[in-house]
Design a protein around this motif. Sequence first.
Motif, PDB file in Angstrom:
ATOM      1  N   UNK A  83     -10.212  -1.798  -6.026  1.00  0.00           N
ATOM      2  CA  UNK A  83      -9.628  -0.566  -6.099  1.00  0.00           C
ATOM      3  C   UNK A  83      -8.793  -0.521  -4.489  1.00  0.00           C
ATOM      4  N   UNK A  84      -7.450  -0.197  -4.614  1.00  0.00           N
ATOM      5  CA  UNK A  84      -6.891   0.315  -3.231  1.00  0.00           C
ATOM      6  C   UNK A  84      -7.211   1.391  -2.721  1.00  0.00           C
ATOM      7  N   UNK A  85      -7.678   1.662  -1.316  1.00  0.00           N
ATOM      8  CA  UNK A  85      -8.039   2.776  -0.850  1.00  0.00           C
ATOM      9  C   UNK A  85      -7.063   3.795  -0.572  1.00  0.00           C
ATOM     10  N   UNK A  86      -5.741   3.225  -0.244  1.00  0.00           N
ATOM     11  CA  UNK A  86      -4.767   4.138  -0.027  1.00  0.00           C
ATOM     12  C   UNK A  86      -4.172   4.871  -1.232  1.00  0.00           C
ATOM     13  N   UNK A  87      -4.213   3.986  -2.449  1.00  0.00           N
ATOM     14  CA  UNK A  87      -3.607   4.352  -3.515  1.00  0.00           C
ATOM     15  C   UNK A  87      -4.342   4.662  -4.564  1.00  0.00           C
ATOM     16  N   UNK A  88      -5.617   4.405  -4.611  1.00  0.00           N
ATOM     17  CA  UNK A  88      -6.531   4.783  -5.497  1.00  0.00           C
ATOM     18  C   UNK A  88      -6.315   4.245  -6.841  1.00  0.00           C
ATOM     19  N   UNK A  90      -6.059   0.097  -9.449  1.00  0.00           N
ATOM     20  CA  UNK A  90      -6.450  -1.172  -9.150  1.00  0.00           C
ATOM     21  C   UNK A  90      -5.462  -2.263  -8.274  1.00  0.00           C
ATOM     22  N   UNK A  91      -5.907  -3.180  -7.403  1.00  0.00           N
ATOM     23  CA  UNK A  91      -5.133  -3.758  -6.745  1.00  0.00           C
ATOM     24  C   UNK A  91      -4.290  -4.814  -7.624  1.00  0.00           C
ATOM     25  N   UNK A  92      -4.933  -5.389  -8.561  1.00  0.00           N
ATOM     26  CA  UNK A  92      -4.183  -6.340  -9.551  1.00  0.00           C
ATOM     27  C   UNK A  92      -2.923  -5.772  -9.969  1.00  0.00           C
ATOM     28  N   UNK A  93      -2.894  -4.374 -10.090  1.00  0.00           N
ATOM     29  CA  UNK A  93      -1.621  -3.840 -10.618  1.00  0.00           C
ATOM     30  C   UNK A  93      -0.549  -3.708  -9.624  1.00  0.00           C
ATOM     31  N   UNK A  94      -0.978  -3.394  -8.447  1.00  0.00           N
ATOM     32  CA  UNK A  94      -0.141  -3.176  -7.351  1.00  0.00           C
ATOM     33  C   UNK A  94       0.634  -4.672  -6.982  1.00  0.00           C
ATOM     34  N   UNK A  95      -0.370  -5.717  -7.130  1.00  0.00           N
ATOM     35  CA  UNK A  95      -0.016  -6.958  -6.668  1.00  0.00           C
ATOM     36  C   UNK A  95       0.900  -7.573  -7.729  1.00  0.00           C
ATOM     37  N   UNK A  96       0.740  -7.375  -9.131  1.00  0.00           N
ATOM     38  CA  UNK A  96       1.599  -8.028 -10.014  1.00  0.00           C
ATOM     39  C   UNK A  96       3.034  -8.071  -9.872  1.00  0.00           C
ATOM     40  N   UNK A  97       3.744  -7.045  -9.906  1.00  0.00           N
ATOM     41  CA  UNK A  97       5.106  -7.194  -9.863  1.00  0.00           C
ATOM     42  C   UNK A  97       5.477  -7.765  -8.296  1.00  0.00           C
ATOM     43  N   UNK A  98       4.953  -7.281  -7.463  1.00  0.00           N
ATOM     44  CA  UNK A  98       5.267  -7.945  -6.103  1.00  0.00           C
ATOM     45  C   UNK A  98       5.251  -9.430  -5.907  1.00  0.00           C
ATOM     46  N   UNK A  99       4.116  -9.801  -6.647  1.00  0.00           N
ATOM     47  CA  UNK A  99       3.946 -11.370  -6.697  1.00  0.00           C
ATOM     48  C   UNK A  99       4.775 -12.151  -7.434  1.00  0.00           C
TER      49      UNK A  99
END
Length: 317
Positions: A83-88, A90-99
């Motif tokens: 889990x992202x500390x700053x956004x609370x 899942x990291x996977x959800x944050x990375x998906x579109x950016x990747x």
Amino acid sequence: MPGQITLLVLGRLGVTLLTLLIVSFVVFGATLLLPGDVVEILLGQAATPEAVAGLREAMNLDSPAIVRYVQWLFGLIQGDFGMSYANNMPVADMIGGRLANTLRLAAVTTAIAVPLALFLGITTAMFRGSLYDRIVTTLIVSIISVPEFLIATLAVLVFAVWLRWLPALSLANDVNSFGQLLKVFAMPVITLSCVISAQMIRMTRAAVIEALKMPYVEMALLKGASRTRIVLHHALPNAIGPIANAVALSLSYLLGGVIIVETIFNYPGIAKLMVDAVSTRDLPLIQSCAMIFCFGFLLLITIADVIAILSNPRLRR
């Protein structure tokens, strides 16, 4: 020797997995050395000691580092980036579109840079010592001498500020037509192509020249074979291994160069996401992004080594 080839390939894959394990330990340890307390950054300077201790316990930051590393590693193996500390979230959800954005940029750059570099590398080897060879070699040395951030800055000054042909920022979300697609990718692709093409041309040229010095090439030349046939049918097949390594090493520079390019052009990719995560000390996000870059680098090098093993004529006998 199919058995020997299989053992060599399996051995190379084993080395890659071991290297990836070591890299994961280094990445996790390096993020722990970042200055500042994550909990205090999240809560602010006015946070009470009780609140800091409570959040640290809730985030499992009070556990020993080795325990957190093992938990994080097993999570990665299972596809859980945490889990992202700053956004609370899942990291996977944050990375998906950016990747996906970064892979799209890398794919466009590869599709342009690799064929161009291979063509220039092979042709300069064919016409070694000619005016064409000297001009291309001089341009290559000049490009290699310039860091990617300076190339990106010059691209902005020339195409965005002076000529006003292209936007200074590459916002991937603003793509609704082919023309907008060209505008978004033009300057990042130009910058990254300059970064990876120059080294690829030099290494491809050197590999082909080395292959042209072999005795069987001299025999083909004595038999009256044309220069094109000698290069394409005799020298090039035996230079596939070194050329594959040249392509893989050059594309690995793409992973480092994309961090600078995405930051300068504000391109919404995974590298820009990792840079933003460093400022907020979002450790799970930093670690996941770093591991993706390391995995990509090791994957390229491993593929190149496997191609070199499979293309080795001594092992195919």
